[in-house]
Design a protein around this motif. Structure first.
Motif, PDB file in Angstrom:
ATOM      1  N   ARG A  24       6.874  -3.503  -0.480  1.00  0.00           N
ATOM      2  CA  ARG A  24       7.721  -4.207   0.333  1.00  0.00           C
ATOM      3  C   ARG A  24       7.076  -6.011   1.041  1.00  0.00           C
ATOM      4  NH1 ARG A  24      10.545  -0.201   2.205  1.00  0.00           N
ATOM      5  NH2 ARG A  24       9.285  -0.487   4.287  1.00  0.00           N
ATOM      6  N   TYR A  25       5.733  -5.761   1.488  1.00  0.00           N
ATOM      7  CA  TYR A  25       4.954  -6.689   1.958  1.00  0.00           C
ATOM      8  C   TYR A  25       3.536  -7.596   0.856  1.00  0.00           C
ATOM      9  CZ  TYR A  25       6.828  -5.066   6.889  1.00  0.00           C
ATOM     10  OH  TYR A  25       7.693  -5.270   7.925  1.00  0.00           O
ATOM     11  N   GLY A  26       4.496  -7.069   0.196  1.00  0.00           N
ATOM     12  CA  GLY A  26       3.298  -7.367  -1.206  1.00  0.00           C
ATOM     13  C   GLY A  26       1.663  -7.724  -0.748  1.00  0.00           C
ATOM     14  N   ARG A  27       1.835  -6.093  -0.410  1.00  0.00           N
ATOM     15  CA  ARG A  27       0.254  -5.666   0.139  1.00  0.00           C
ATOM     16  C   ARG A  27      -0.425  -4.376  -0.803  1.00  0.00           C
ATOM     17  NH1 ARG A  27       1.197  -9.703   3.883  1.00  0.00           N
ATOM     18  NH2 ARG A  27       0.436  -9.708   5.448  1.00  0.00           N
ATOM     19  N   THR A  28      -0.382  -4.872  -2.120  1.00  0.00           N
ATOM     20  CA  THR A  28      -0.821  -3.142  -3.219  1.00  0.00           C
ATOM     21  C   THR A  28      -1.645  -3.411  -3.029  1.00  0.00           C
ATOM     22  OG1 THR A  28       0.506  -4.910  -4.890  1.00  0.00           O
ATOM     23  CG2 THR A  28       1.246  -2.747  -3.836  1.00  0.00           C
ATOM     24  N   ASP A  29      -2.572  -4.565  -3.220  1.00  0.00           N
ATOM     25  CA  ASP A  29      -4.402  -4.890  -3.747  1.00  0.00           C
ATOM     26  C   ASP A  29      -4.683  -5.600  -2.017  1.00  0.00           C
ATOM     27  OD1 ASP A  29      -6.780  -5.562  -4.150  1.00  0.00           O
ATOM     28  OD2 ASP A  29      -6.319  -7.282  -5.152  1.00  0.00           O
ATOM     29  N   LEU A  30      -5.955  -3.960  -2.078  1.00  0.00           N
ATOM     30  CA  LEU A  30      -6.406  -3.493  -0.877  1.00  0.00           C
ATOM     31  C   LEU A  30      -8.135  -4.190  -0.675  1.00  0.00           C
ATOM     32  CD1 LEU A  30      -6.087   0.099  -0.084  1.00  0.00           C
ATOM     33  CD2 LEU A  30      -5.167  -0.935   0.676  1.00  0.00           C
ATOM     34  N   ALA A  31      -8.123  -5.236  -1.326  1.00  0.00           N
ATOM     35  CA  ALA A  31      -9.280  -6.168  -1.725  1.00  0.00           C
ATOM     36  C   ALA A  31      -8.737  -6.554  -0.589  1.00  0.00           C
ATOM     37  CB  ALA A  31      -9.256  -6.429  -3.095  1.00  0.00           C
ATOM     38  N   ILE A  32      -7.609  -7.293   0.106  1.00  0.00           N
ATOM     39  CA  ILE A  32      -6.639  -8.206   1.209  1.00  0.00           C
ATOM     40  C   ILE A  32      -8.061  -8.304   2.334  1.00  0.00           C
ATOM     41  CG2 ILE A  32      -5.154  -6.140   1.904  1.00  0.00           C
ATOM     42  CD1 ILE A  32      -3.411  -9.329   2.047  1.00  0.00           C
ATOM     43  N   PRO A  69      -3.329   3.635   1.104  1.00  0.00           N
ATOM     44  CA  PRO A  69      -2.537   2.882   0.258  1.00  0.00           C
ATOM     45  C   PRO A  69      -1.186   3.082  -0.016  1.00  0.00           C
ATOM     46  CG  PRO A  69      -4.002   4.581  -0.677  1.00  0.00           C
ATOM     47  CD  PRO A  69      -4.314   4.777   0.661  1.00  0.00           C
ATOM     48  N   VAL A  70      -0.454   4.726   0.700  1.00  0.00           N
ATOM     49  CA  VAL A  70       0.886   4.847  -0.097  1.00  0.00           C
ATOM     50  C   VAL A  70       1.571   4.470   1.463  1.00  0.00           C
ATOM     51  CG1 VAL A  70       1.341   7.467   0.825  1.00  0.00           C
ATOM     52  CG2 VAL A  70      -0.958   7.679   0.626  1.00  0.00           C
ATOM     53  N   GLY A  71       3.135   4.112   0.413  1.00  0.00           N
ATOM     54  CA  GLY A  71       4.287   4.111   1.771  1.00  0.00           C
ATOM     55  C   GLY A  71       4.461   2.661   1.043  1.00  0.00           C
ATOM     56  N   GLU A  72       5.625   2.861   0.289  1.00  0.00           N
ATOM     57  CA  GLU A  72       6.237   1.864   0.079  1.00  0.00           C
ATOM     58  C   GLU A  72       6.185   0.991   0.835  1.00  0.00           C
ATOM     59  OE1 GLU A  72       9.791   3.682  -0.266  1.00  0.00           O
ATOM     60  OE2 GLU A  72       9.607   5.030  -1.832  1.00  0.00           O
ATOM     61  N   ASP A  73       6.052   0.257   2.017  1.00  0.00           N
ATOM     62  CA  ASP A  73       5.787  -0.651   2.831  1.00  0.00           C
ATOM     63  C   ASP A  73       5.384  -1.779   2.160  1.00  0.00           C
ATOM     64  OD1 ASP A  73       3.912   0.933   3.559  1.00  0.00           O
ATOM     65  OD2 ASP A  73       3.915   0.424   5.351  1.00  0.00           O
ATOM     66  N   ARG A  74       3.669  -1.102   1.768  1.00  0.00           N
ATOM     67  CA  ARG A  74       3.092  -2.167   0.765  1.00  0.00           C
ATOM     68  C   ARG A  74       3.836  -2.889  -0.289  1.00  0.00           C
ATOM     69  NH1 ARG A  74      -2.296  -0.729   3.149  1.00  0.00           N
ATOM     70  NH2 ARG A  74      -2.403  -2.197   2.661  1.00  0.00           N
TER      71      ARG A  74
END
Ligand code: SF4
Ligand code: SF4
Length: 268
Positions: free
Chosen positions: A236-244, A229-234
Motif C-alpha cells: 500500500r505504501y510502495g515499500r516492498t524493497d527493503l533496500a530503502i 517484510p510481512v504485511g500488505e501495508d508494505r
C-alpha cells in the motif's frame, strides 16, 4: 443471540474504523499451543472469572511514520494509537456491560514505566497472546505478532466479556518468513534468531534502549517491526524493497533526507 451480538460488535468496530477484531474463547488459554505456556494467573478467567470470550481489537502503526524512528513523530503516533485502543476497549466493555454482558477492558500498556519493566519485564495480561488466540496472527522471530494486513505494525487491546461468542479460527501457518531482517537490524542485538517461544528477546537490552530513547522523547525503538517484510501495508505504501532502509542506497536518498529531517526535531 451469540451470533447476533458478534455481528453487532463487528459492525460497531467497522463504524469506529477499527480494522482488526478477533474473538477467542477463554478456554483457549487452557489449551497450550506451545511450551512454556501462559501461567494460570495471567489467563483471562484468573483476572475476571466471568470471562467467556476475549475480544481483541487492533489498530495499525503507519509505516511511513515508523520509518522516521527514533523520532518525535513515531513517539506521538505510538501514544495516540495506545490512547485510541484504550478508549475503544473501554467503550466496548461499557457498551457490552450495559447490554447485560458484564465486561472488562484491559489497558494497553500495563507496566507504569520503563524502569518497572526493567525490573519485571512482564505485564499482567498479554495482548499479543490474546491476538494469537483470537486468530489475528502468528509470532515472528522478532517476538511480535505478525498479521496478514500489517505484519507486526499493529497494536492490540483486549476486552474480557461474559458473553459467549463464537471464536475465530486460528492462523495455523506461520507468517514469519525467517528472513532475519529483524535480527540483523536490532541495534543492541536483542534478538537471537530462534523461533518463538524458544527465541528470546534480551528484554533488558531492549528496555535499556527504550529507556535511553524515552529520555530523549523519541521512544519506542520500533526498528525490528519497521524492517519486517510481512504485511500488505508494505504494498500500500510502495515499500516492498527493503533496500530503502540501507542509508547508503542512493536510490532512496530522498526518503533518508526526509527521515533525518524529522529526527532532527522534537527530541533531545
Ligand atoms: S525494539 Fe529495538 S532494541 Fe528492542 S528488539 Fe526491536 S530492534 Fe531490538
Ligand atoms: S523480519 Fe523476517 S524473521 Fe523477523 S519477524 Fe519479520 S519475517 Fe520474521
Amino acid at each position: 443471540m451469540g451470533q447476533r451480538l458478534k455481528e453487532l460488535i463487528i459492525q460497531r468496530c467497522k463504524d469506529k474504523e477499527i480494522p482488526l477484531v478477533g474473538f477467542a474463547s477463554a478456554e483457549r488459554w487452557n489449551d497450550p499451543l506451545f511450551e512454556p505456556w501462559i501461567p494460570e494467573e495471567y489467563r483471562p478467567c484468573a483476572i475476571f472469572p466471568e470471562t467467556k470470550t476475549v475480544i481483541v481489537l487492533g489498530l495499525p502503526v503507519s509505516l511511513p511514520v515508523l520509518e522516521t524512528a527514533p523520532s518525535i513523530h513515531y513517539h506521538e503516533l505510538y501514544k495516540t494509537v495506545n490512547t485510541l485502543l484504550d478508549m475503544h476497549g473501554y467503550q466496548l466493555a461499557e457498551w457490552l456491560t450495559a447490554l447485560g454482558h458484564p465486561s472488562l477492558w484491559v489497558p494497553r500498556d500495563g507496566y507504569g514505566s520503563i524502569s518497572v519493566l526493567k525490573e519485571r519485564p512482564v505485564v499482567f495480561f498479554s495482548h499479543r497472546h490474546a491476538a494469537l488466540l483470537a486468530g489475528l496472527g502468528t509470532f515472528g522471530i522478532n517476538n511480535t505478532l505478525l498479521t496478514p494486513a500489517y505484519g507486526p505494525r499493529v497494536r492490540f487491546v483486549s476486552v474480557f466479556t461474559s458473553a459467549a461468542l463464537a471464536p475465530d479460527p486460528l492462523i495455523t501457518e506461520s507468517l514469519c518468513t525467517r528472513c532475519m531482517a529483524c535480527v540483523q537490524a536490532c541495534p543492541v542485538r536483542a534478538l537471537d534468531g530462534k523461533d518463538y517461544p524458544l527465541g528470546l528477546t534480551d528484554k533488558t537490552a531492549c528496555a535499556l534502549r527504550s529507556e535511553a530513547l524515552f529520555k530523549r522523547s523519541v521512544s519506542p525503538c520500533g526498528i525490528c517491526i519497521k524492517v519486517c517484510p510481512v504485511g500488505e501495508d508494505r504494498q500500500r505504501y510502495g515499500r516492498t524493497d527493503l533496500a530503502i532502509y540501507d542509508d547508503h542506497d542512493e536510490r532512496f536518498s530522498r526518503y533518508h533526507h526526509a527521515w533525518q529531517h524529522v529526527r532532527r526535531h522534537g527530541g533531545r
